[in-house]
Design a protein around this motif. Structure first.
Motif, PDB file in Angstrom:
ATOM      1  N   ALA A  34      -3.746  -3.099  -5.033  1.00  0.00           N
ATOM      2  CA  ALA A  34      -4.179  -4.586  -5.811  1.00  0.00           C
ATOM      3  C   ALA A  34      -3.531  -5.537  -5.439  1.00  0.00           C
ATOM      4  CB  ALA A  34      -4.329  -4.373  -7.302  1.00  0.00           C
ATOM      5  N   ALA A  35      -1.983  -5.356  -5.419  1.00  0.00           N
ATOM      6  CA  ALA A  35      -1.133  -6.515  -4.950  1.00  0.00           C
ATOM      7  C   ALA A  35      -1.444  -6.830  -3.355  1.00  0.00           C
ATOM      8  CB  ALA A  35       0.231  -6.154  -5.250  1.00  0.00           C
ATOM      9  N   LEU A  62      -9.499  -0.307   1.350  1.00  0.00           N
ATOM     10  CA  LEU A  62      -8.934  -0.278   0.187  1.00  0.00           C
ATOM     11  C   LEU A  62     -10.421  -0.253  -0.804  1.00  0.00           C
ATOM     12  CD1 LEU A  62      -6.366  -2.725   0.288  1.00  0.00           C
ATOM     13  CD2 LEU A  62      -5.921  -0.434  -0.264  1.00  0.00           C
ATOM     14  N   VAL A  82      -4.284  -7.181  -1.900  1.00  0.00           N
ATOM     15  CA  VAL A  82      -5.453  -7.643  -1.582  1.00  0.00           C
ATOM     16  C   VAL A  82      -5.543  -9.280  -1.396  1.00  0.00           C
ATOM     17  CG1 VAL A  82      -7.893  -8.271  -2.656  1.00  0.00           C
ATOM     18  CG2 VAL A  82      -6.785  -5.916  -2.802  1.00  0.00           C
ATOM     19  N   GLN A  97       0.609   0.255  -4.587  1.00  0.00           N
ATOM     20  CA  GLN A  97       0.357  -0.908  -5.330  1.00  0.00           C
ATOM     21  C   GLN A  97      -0.865  -1.811  -4.306  1.00  0.00           C
ATOM     22  OE1 GLN A  97       3.741  -3.616  -5.819  1.00  0.00           O
ATOM     23  NE2 GLN A  97       5.044  -1.654  -6.570  1.00  0.00           N
ATOM     24  N   ARG A 105       0.867  -1.270   0.072  1.00  0.00           N
ATOM     25  CA  ARG A 105      -0.123  -0.043   0.035  1.00  0.00           C
ATOM     26  C   ARG A 105       1.050   1.156  -0.024  1.00  0.00           C
ATOM     27  NH1 ARG A 105      -4.819  -0.373   4.160  1.00  0.00           N
ATOM     28  NH2 ARG A 105      -5.256   1.507   3.455  1.00  0.00           N
ATOM     29  N   PHE A 156     -12.109  -2.823  -1.277  1.00  0.00           N
ATOM     30  CA  PHE A 156     -12.369  -4.161  -2.025  1.00  0.00           C
ATOM     31  C   PHE A 156     -13.578  -4.898  -1.648  1.00  0.00           C
ATOM     32  CE2 PHE A 156     -11.632  -9.022  -1.941  1.00  0.00           C
ATOM     33  CZ  PHE A 156     -11.358  -8.972  -3.286  1.00  0.00           C
TER      34      PHE A 156
END
Length: 183
Positions: free
Chosen positions: A138-139, A168, A141, A136, A132, A170
């Motif tokens: 998404a990486a 995030l 998650v 990044q 984070r 998500f």
């Protein structure tokens, strides 16, 4: 990512290293001590395939992150994570192999496996926070989802991971912390 050498190769390297040390400094190490140390090379607190060595790698990652060397921190965390995953898998395999034969061994392997899983969850949280920080998200998650799976949502680490997933974007539903709210 660094690969762990096979056990015979590690033993040979350890024996060679200890023999070289004994040759340089005669009388420093007895031959029986050399043989014992070579056989227990994986028990070293700073290297090898054990929780202490993995924790040392995490500490190196923490130091690198604190110094602003994010790429080195990521490499250290990735290496530590791989080691924790390997330990978990190896302990689980050994536990299953001895079930029904000697109850002491599965109990020991299960306990060590739980320690390795808990360490893996801690590493995953650190790595996710680092990702984070490196923009990044998404990486991060999959790591956060894995923490929730490993520790359960009722565990403080699982709750922290789920909260990060919420931050995030998500997930959108806040977790009430196991209080039963929202059922």
């Amino acid at each position: 990512m660094p690969q762990f050498a096979s056990a015979p190769v590690r033993r040979q390297l350890a024996a060679f290293s200890l023999s070289a040390l004994a040759a340089v400094v005669p009388g420093l190490v007895s031959q029986s001590a050399l043989a014992q140390d070579a056989q227990k090379v994986l028990a070293s607190p700073s290297s090898g395939l054990n929780l202490s060595a993995i924790e040392a790698k995490v500490a190196a990652g923490d130091a690198a992150a604190a110094a602003g060397n994010l790429e080195q921190a990521k490499a250290d965390y990735d290496s530590a994570r791989e080691g924790a995953q390997n330990l978990t898998r190896f302990y689980r395999s050994l536990s299953g192999s001895f079930r029904g034969l000697d109850a002491r061994i599965p109990r020991e392997m299960d306990a060590k496996g739980r320690e390795a899983l808990e360490l893996q969850a801690k590493i995953d949280l650190r790595l996710a926070a680092l990702l984070r920080r490196m923009n990044q998200p998404a990486a991060a998650v999959p790591l956060l989802v894995e923490v929730v799976q490993i520790t359960t949502p009722a565990n403080p680490m699982g709750q922290k991971a789920y909260q990060s997933l919420l931050e995030l974007g998500f997930v959108t539903t806040p977790f009430a912390g196991g209080s039963g709210a929202g059922n």
